[in-house]
Design an enzyme around this catalytic site. Structure first.
Site, PDB file in Angstrom:
ATOM      1  N   GLY A  33     -30.462   6.938  43.964  1.00  0.00           N
ATOM      2  CA  GLY A  33     -29.403   7.006  42.967  1.00  0.00           C
ATOM      3  C   GLY A  33     -29.307   5.676  42.253  1.00  0.00           C
ATOM      4  N   LYS A 230      -9.397  -1.733  48.755  1.00  0.00           N
ATOM      5  CA  LYS A 230      -9.923  -1.177  47.501  1.00  0.00           C
ATOM      6  C   LYS A 230      -9.367   0.218  47.242  1.00  0.00           C
ATOM      7  CE  LYS A 230     -13.881  -0.541  44.583  1.00  0.00           C
ATOM      8  NZ  LYS A 230     -15.331  -0.473  44.406  1.00  0.00           N
TER       9      LYS A 230
END
Length: 356
Positions: A33, A230
């Site tokens: 990817g 995060k």
């Protein structure tokens, strides 16, 4: 300045990333990817001397094969020419697989990943949200428990065994400006860590390779703190932006949505505490940082506009599942999850209808 538990950061340092028992050859990495983040990491590793193979397809692959990866960055532009292919079998087993895929693609990634594995290959999952390996190797009442939202029926674990996993929290922002061209916007930090809280040789070796390529790659004894910190932004701004079509700054400037973000963040921290994680972060500071980003569209809003599947299970559904597991009340998260899930369902139905 030193990265935590990693070598000195220096972008022009010779490649050092190799096992102490394997000094005769550079580290071998496949990036599965190789989009904006994956190609950026691959280019950085390659310029430091690692053997890098980018797995991609379409015009992006053709451009990387022809011209290499061109990185445009405020830290200095550069071009790297790692190998690029759409056939992982032609690469063979590697030391590390760096996953640049969306988490909702992991269960189906077997044909891309399996040809790259030998018995010690580590899989570095650069994902947002709660990972499928979250309770793997974690002492406590939930050790080894599977989170259905991110690992439905164990399909992800079957494809990517948790013992191969190295967690990775990405603090870099990149975008594909055109096929083969990555614009690096900000940040160079890729925090990594073992699910079982150890500081492993394989993590230190990968960190060393990343640092040699000019990136920051601290090895965290407990990466779950970074995951939750995060996630505070992703769990709130991403679904709200998709539902409202608003940028991060617009959400912060609107009084009621800013209050909603704050409430969702506080509920998220309560869930984190319920599963034994206590990240030291101020909600007010987290929101202020998001507002400084400006009129930026979250990745979920960008995916919505492009007709792509929405990566909300790991960001929101997993936390709602953990809240139910720990009997932690999260009314705002549940309400936003219901709306976001409906949006994801209707978007997927529309895409299927258009394809038919």
């Amino acid at each position: 300045m030193f990265c935590r538990l990693s070598p000195r950061c220096h972008p022009h340092r010779p490649a050092l990333a190799r096992s102490l028992n394997r000094t005769e050859s550079p580290v071998k990495v496949a990036v599965v990817g190789a989009g904006a983040i994956g190609a950026y990491v691959g280019a950085a590793l390659h310029r430091a001397g690692a053997e890098v193979h980018l797995i991609a397809r379409g015009p992006h692959l053709a451009a990387m094969r022809r011209d290499g990866v061109r990185v445009l960055s405020p830290r200095g532009d550069f071009t790297a020419r790692p190998a690029a292919t759409d056939d992982p079998a032609s690469v063979g087993p590697v030391d590390y697989v760096f996953l640049g895929l969306k988490a909702n693609s992991y269960a189906a990634s077997g044909p891309l990943v399996h040809p790259l594995l030998h018995e010690r290959t580590a899989v570095i999952a650069a994902q947002n949200g709660i990972p499928w390996w979250y309770f793997h190797g974690l002492p406590g009442p939930y050790t080894g428990r599977r989170i259905e939202s991110v690992d439905p029926g164990g399909t992800v674990s079957a494809t990517l065994p948790p013992e191969r996993a190295i967690g990775c929290v990405v603090y870099a922002a990149t975008e594909l400006e055109s096929p083969g061209v990555v614009r690096h916007l900000e940040g160079t930090r890729f925090s990594i860590g073992e699910p079982d809280l150890t500081v492993s040789r394989r993590c230190l070796d990968f960190s060393e390779a990343m640092v040699a390529g000019g990136l920051k790659c601290p090895v965290e004894p407990d990466l779950r703190n970074d995951i939750w910190i995060k996630l505070l932004g992703n769990i709130s701004f991403n679904p709200i932006s998709a539902l409202s079509r608003a940028t991060m700054a617009q959400i912060c400037r609107h009084r009621d949505t800013k209050v909603l973000v704050e409430t969702m963040m506080r509920e998220t921290l309560e869930v984190a505490a319920a599963v034994g994680c206590h990240p030291k972060i101020s909600v007010e500071r987290r929101i202020a940082g998001a507002e400084r980003v400006g009129d930026h569209k979250t990745s979920t809003l960008q995916d919505l506009e492009k007709g792509k599947p929405l990566e909300l299970d790991v960001l929101l559904a997993a936390v709602v599942e953990l809240a139910a597991l720990t009997r932690t009340p999260v009314p705002k998260l549940c309400a936003v999850h219901a709306l976001a899930d409906l949006l994801a369902t209707t978007t997927a139905d529309s895409s299927t209808g258009a394809a038919a």
